[in-house]
Scaffold this motif. Structure first.
Motif, PDB file in Angstrom:
ATOM      1  N   PRO A  82     -30.247 -64.809  77.073  1.00  0.00           N
ATOM      2  CA  PRO A  82     -30.706 -63.717  76.205  1.00  0.00           C
ATOM      3  C   PRO A  82     -31.013 -62.451  76.995  1.00  0.00           C
ATOM      4  CG  PRO A  82     -32.461 -65.318  76.533  1.00  0.00           C
ATOM      5  CD  PRO A  82     -31.231 -65.907  77.149  1.00  0.00           C
ATOM      6  N   GLY A  83     -30.548 -61.315  76.482  1.00  0.00           N
ATOM      7  CA  GLY A  83     -30.870 -60.041  77.101  1.00  0.00           C
ATOM      8  C   GLY A  83     -30.104 -59.725  78.370  1.00  0.00           C
ATOM      9  N   ILE A  84     -29.039 -60.474  78.657  1.00  0.00           N
ATOM     10  CA  ILE A  84     -28.246 -60.254  79.866  1.00  0.00           C
ATOM     11  C   ILE A  84     -26.780 -60.063  79.464  1.00  0.00           C
ATOM     12  CG2 ILE A  84     -27.500 -61.178  82.087  1.00  0.00           C
ATOM     13  CD1 ILE A  84     -30.506 -60.664  81.964  1.00  0.00           C
ATOM     14  N   ARG A  85     -26.142 -59.040  80.009  1.00  0.00           N
ATOM     15  CA  ARG A  85     -24.705 -58.837  79.814  1.00  0.00           C
ATOM     16  C   ARG A  85     -24.050 -58.696  81.184  1.00  0.00           C
ATOM     17  NH1 ARG A  85     -23.019 -54.872  75.023  1.00  0.00           N
ATOM     18  NH2 ARG A  85     -21.157 -56.159  75.326  1.00  0.00           N
ATOM     19  N   HIS A  86     -22.853 -59.248  81.297  1.00  0.00           N
ATOM     20  CA  HIS A  86     -22.191 -59.218  82.604  1.00  0.00           C
ATOM     21  C   HIS A  86     -20.680 -59.263  82.430  1.00  0.00           C
ATOM     22  CE1 HIS A  86     -21.342 -63.425  81.816  1.00  0.00           C
ATOM     23  NE2 HIS A  86     -20.571 -63.440  82.902  1.00  0.00           N
ATOM     24  N   GLY A  87     -19.973 -59.081  83.531  1.00  0.00           N
ATOM     25  CA  GLY A  87     -18.535 -59.236  83.528  1.00  0.00           C
ATOM     26  C   GLY A  87     -17.962 -59.155  84.933  1.00  0.00           C
ATOM     27  N   PHE A  88     -16.999 -60.024  85.202  1.00  0.00           N
ATOM     28  CA  PHE A  88     -16.180 -59.910  86.406  1.00  0.00           C
ATOM     29  C   PHE A  88     -14.903 -59.209  85.943  1.00  0.00           C
ATOM     30  CE2 PHE A  88     -18.736 -63.769  87.166  1.00  0.00           C
ATOM     31  CZ  PHE A  88     -19.325 -63.435  88.377  1.00  0.00           C
ATOM     32  N   PHE A  89     -14.865 -57.912  86.103  1.00  0.00           N
ATOM     33  CA  PHE A  89     -13.779 -57.126  85.540  1.00  0.00           C
ATOM     34  C   PHE A  89     -12.516 -57.262  86.375  1.00  0.00           C
ATOM     35  CE2 PHE A  89     -17.590 -55.518  83.696  1.00  0.00           C
ATOM     36  CZ  PHE A  89     -17.233 -55.134  82.413  1.00  0.00           C
ATOM     37  N   THR A  90     -11.377 -57.313  85.704  1.00  0.00           N
ATOM     38  CA  THR A  90     -10.084 -57.411  86.374  1.00  0.00           C
ATOM     39  C   THR A  90      -9.563 -55.999  86.627  1.00  0.00           C
ATOM     40  OG1 THR A  90      -8.765 -57.392  84.336  1.00  0.00           O
ATOM     41  CG2 THR A  90      -9.690 -59.517  85.039  1.00  0.00           C
ATOM     42  N   ARG A  91      -8.306 -55.884  87.000  1.00  0.00           N
ATOM     43  CA  ARG A  91      -7.703 -54.565  87.210  1.00  0.00           C
ATOM     44  C   ARG A  91      -7.089 -54.007  85.922  1.00  0.00           C
ATOM     45  NH1 ARG A  91      -2.714 -54.966  91.280  1.00  0.00           N
ATOM     46  NH2 ARG A  91      -2.500 -52.804  90.622  1.00  0.00           N
ATOM     47  N   GLN A  92      -7.266 -54.691  84.822  1.00  0.00           N
ATOM     48  CA  GLN A  92      -6.645 -54.295  83.560  1.00  0.00           C
ATOM     49  C   GLN A  92      -7.603 -53.501  82.676  1.00  0.00           C
ATOM     50  OE1 GLN A  92      -5.328 -58.054  81.965  1.00  0.00           O
ATOM     51  NE2 GLN A  92      -3.571 -58.165  83.330  1.00  0.00           N
ATOM     52  N   GLY A  93      -7.023 -52.518  81.964  1.00  0.00           N
ATOM     53  CA  GLY A  93      -7.802 -51.782  80.978  1.00  0.00           C
ATOM     54  C   GLY A  93      -8.256 -50.402  81.398  1.00  0.00           C
ATOM     55  N   GLY A  94      -7.719 -49.877  82.509  1.00  0.00           N
ATOM     56  CA  GLY A  94      -8.140 -48.570  82.988  1.00  0.00           C
ATOM     57  C   GLY A  94      -7.051 -47.520  82.851  1.00  0.00           C
ATOM     58  N   ARG A  95      -7.249 -46.382  83.511  1.00  0.00           N
ATOM     59  CA  ARG A  95      -6.311 -45.272  83.409  1.00  0.00           C
ATOM     60  C   ARG A  95      -5.660 -44.905  84.739  1.00  0.00           C
ATOM     61  NH1 ARG A  95      -8.797 -39.390  82.519  1.00  0.00           N
ATOM     62  NH2 ARG A  95      -6.797 -38.926  83.500  1.00  0.00           N
ATOM     63  N   SER A  96      -5.970 -45.623  85.819  1.00  0.00           N
ATOM     64  CA  SER A  96      -5.349 -45.325  87.110  1.00  0.00           C
ATOM     65  C   SER A  96      -3.884 -45.744  87.101  1.00  0.00           C
ATOM     66  CB  SER A  96      -6.096 -46.042  88.240  1.00  0.00           C
ATOM     67  OG  SER A  96      -7.409 -45.562  88.359  1.00  0.00           O
ATOM     68  N   ARG A  97      -3.112 -45.166  88.019  1.00  0.00           N
ATOM     69  CA  ARG A  97      -1.673 -45.427  88.076  1.00  0.00           C
ATOM     70  C   ARG A  97      -1.239 -45.831  89.473  1.00  0.00           C
ATOM     71  NH1 ARG A  97       1.366 -41.289  83.986  1.00  0.00           N
ATOM     72  NH2 ARG A  97      -0.212 -41.285  82.344  1.00  0.00           N
ATOM     73  N   GLY A  98       0.021 -46.268  89.553  1.00  0.00           N
ATOM     74  CA  GLY A  98       0.603 -46.620  90.838  1.00  0.00           C
ATOM     75  C   GLY A  98      -0.077 -47.804  91.478  1.00  0.00           C
ATOM     76  N   LEU A  99      -0.381 -47.684  92.777  1.00  0.00           N
ATOM     77  CA  LEU A  99      -1.050 -48.769  93.504  1.00  0.00           C
ATOM     78  C   LEU A  99      -2.370 -49.156  92.867  1.00  0.00           C
ATOM     79  CD1 LEU A  99      -0.632 -47.659  97.244  1.00  0.00           C
ATOM     80  CD2 LEU A  99       0.529 -49.563  96.115  1.00  0.00           C
ATOM     81  N   TYR A 100      -2.979 -48.223  92.135  1.00  0.00           N
ATOM     82  CA  TYR A 100      -4.321 -48.415  91.599  1.00  0.00           C
ATOM     83  C   TYR A 100      -4.335 -48.859  90.139  1.00  0.00           C
ATOM     84  CZ  TYR A 100      -4.949 -45.451  95.695  1.00  0.00           C
ATOM     85  OH  TYR A 100      -4.904 -44.935  96.962  1.00  0.00           O
ATOM     86  N   ALA A 101      -3.181 -49.087  89.561  1.00  0.00           N
ATOM     87  CA  ALA A 101      -3.125 -49.452  88.146  1.00  0.00           C
ATOM     88  C   ALA A 101      -3.889 -50.762  87.914  1.00  0.00           C
ATOM     89  CB  ALA A 101      -1.678 -49.601  87.693  1.00  0.00           C
ATOM     90  N   SER A 102      -4.846 -50.805  86.927  1.00  0.00           N
ATOM     91  CA  SER A 102      -5.189 -49.624  86.168  1.00  0.00           C
ATOM     92  C   SER A 102      -6.713 -49.391  86.157  1.00  0.00           C
ATOM     93  CB  SER A 102      -4.674 -49.747  84.736  1.00  0.00           C
ATOM     94  OG  SER A 102      -5.303 -50.807  84.039  1.00  0.00           O
ATOM     95  N   ASN A 145     -12.742 -44.928  84.601  1.00  0.00           N
ATOM     96  CA  ASN A 145     -12.718 -46.390  84.647  1.00  0.00           C
ATOM     97  C   ASN A 145     -14.126 -46.975  84.712  1.00  0.00           C
ATOM     98  OD1 ASN A 145      -9.914 -46.342  84.658  1.00  0.00           O
ATOM     99  ND2 ASN A 145      -9.750 -46.531  86.884  1.00  0.00           N
ATOM    100  N   ARG A 146     -14.960 -46.395  85.550  1.00  0.00           N
ATOM    101  CA  ARG A 146     -16.328 -46.884  85.684  1.00  0.00           C
ATOM    102  C   ARG A 146     -17.136 -46.633  84.424  1.00  0.00           C
ATOM    103  NH1 ARG A 146     -17.944 -47.183  91.645  1.00  0.00           N
ATOM    104  NH2 ARG A 146     -20.038 -46.791  90.891  1.00  0.00           N
ATOM    105  N   ALA A 147     -16.857 -45.529  83.755  1.00  0.00           N
ATOM    106  CA  ALA A 147     -17.544 -45.240  82.495  1.00  0.00           C
ATOM    107  C   ALA A 147     -17.165 -46.272  81.435  1.00  0.00           C
ATOM    108  CB  ALA A 147     -17.194 -43.835  82.015  1.00  0.00           C
ATOM    109  N   ARG A 148     -15.909 -46.707  81.443  1.00  0.00           N
ATOM    110  CA  ARG A 148     -15.478 -47.734  80.485  1.00  0.00           C
ATOM    111  C   ARG A 148     -16.216 -49.048  80.731  1.00  0.00           C
ATOM    112  NH1 ARG A 148      -8.826 -46.961  79.919  1.00  0.00           N
ATOM    113  NH2 ARG A 148      -8.913 -44.720  79.425  1.00  0.00           N
ATOM    114  N   VAL A 149     -16.410 -49.389  81.993  1.00  0.00           N
ATOM    115  CA  VAL A 149     -17.142 -50.612  82.325  1.00  0.00           C
ATOM    116  C   VAL A 149     -18.595 -50.498  81.858  1.00  0.00           C
ATOM    117  CG1 VAL A 149     -18.031 -52.017  84.232  1.00  0.00           C
ATOM    118  CG2 VAL A 149     -15.660 -51.214  84.271  1.00  0.00           C
TER     119      VAL A 149
END
Length: 257
Positions: free
Chosen positions: A14-34, A51-55
């Motif tokens: 209760p009262g805790i949110r977390h995530g091990f975020f992958t490289r998917q779901g962002g706006r970066s391109r190329g080597l950094y996608a996404s 990307n960090r704001a989305r997280v």
């Protein structure tokens, strides 16, 4: 859309949110996608900020960023109660907070991210456990810092996220010697795979062993291999083997909601 890996044990708290975020779901391109969240990379800074704001938004943070640190492969821990400016990040490898709505996180690209929570005390933490930090005591220091903020070890839940697997982590004899010098028991975390000549190190198993010795009875492992799963994760070692000029970093984060 972000779809982070979640640990069952942390998800039910209760009262805790977390995530091990992958490289998917962002706006970066190329080597950094996404979803590259590494401000220290050579990626477009505007993309990294987004990307960090989305997280942060996904976790329900009260801010538009996740509090991270300037990681130096140490055992140093920083207790934080407010979002620090990007240009003055503390040098450390773990963060602890009891401030509601302040998401804290660590960046990895093969090293092991560990998230901690004591829901009763409302204290959370995150640790960047590369081999040097892990053997140097970053996990032990993180738990001690949590206790200084009112957490109790018997109530702490911990989860290990995506990291490089033993199959992909070849090391040299001097690496093995350093671990065996620390403890003869550490020999069990090394093996020479069939067809190989050099030892391979099991970082996730080593981290889980350290958590167990700390008395963390609620420890969970959610650690697919970052090296082998290119579509899901950034990997420093994979990029190095390909002689790529840079690499992205995924973020693992937690917040007291």
């Amino acid at each position: 859309m972000l779809s982070p890996i979640q640990a069952d044990s942390l998800s039910i708290l209760p009262g805790i949110r977390h995530g091990f975020f992958t490289r998917q779901g962002g706006r970066s391109r190329g080597l950094y996608a996404s979803l590259n969240c590494g401000a220290g990379s050579k990626d477009d800074p505007v993309a990294v900020i987004e990307n960090r704001a989305r997280v942060a938004q996904h976790l329900g943070s009260f801010h538009d960023d996740v509090q991270t640190i300037y990681q130096v492969h140490s055992a140093d821990v920083h207790v934080v109660n407010a979002l620090a400016p990007r240009e003055s990040l503390p040098k450390a490898d773990a963060l602890v907070t009891r401030t509601r709505g302040l998401a804290i996180g660590v960046l990895t690209a093969d090293c092991a991210p560990v998230l901690f929570a004591d829901p009763e005390a409302g204290v959370v933490a995150c640790a960047h456990a590369g081999w040097r930090g892990a053997i140097g005591g970053v996990l032990e220091a993180t738990v001690a810092a949590m206790e200084s903020q009112g957490a109790e070890r018997s109530r702490i839940f911990a989860a290990l996220g995506p990291a490089i697997s033993q199959k992909s982590y070849e090391v040299g004899p001097e690496f093995v010697a350093e671990f065996e010098a620390a403890s003869a028991e550490n020999k069990r975390f090394f093996a020479v795979p069939k067809g190989k000549t050099k030892p391979h190190f099991d970082l996730p198993a080593f981290v889980m062993d350290r958590l167990g010795k700390l008395g963390i009875h609620h420890a969970e492992r959610e650690s697919p291999c970052t090296y082998e799963n290119e579509s899901m994760f950034f990997s420093f070692r994979r990029s190095t083997h390909r002689k790529e000029p840079d690499y992205g970093r995924q973020i693992s984060a937690i917040v007291v909601a």
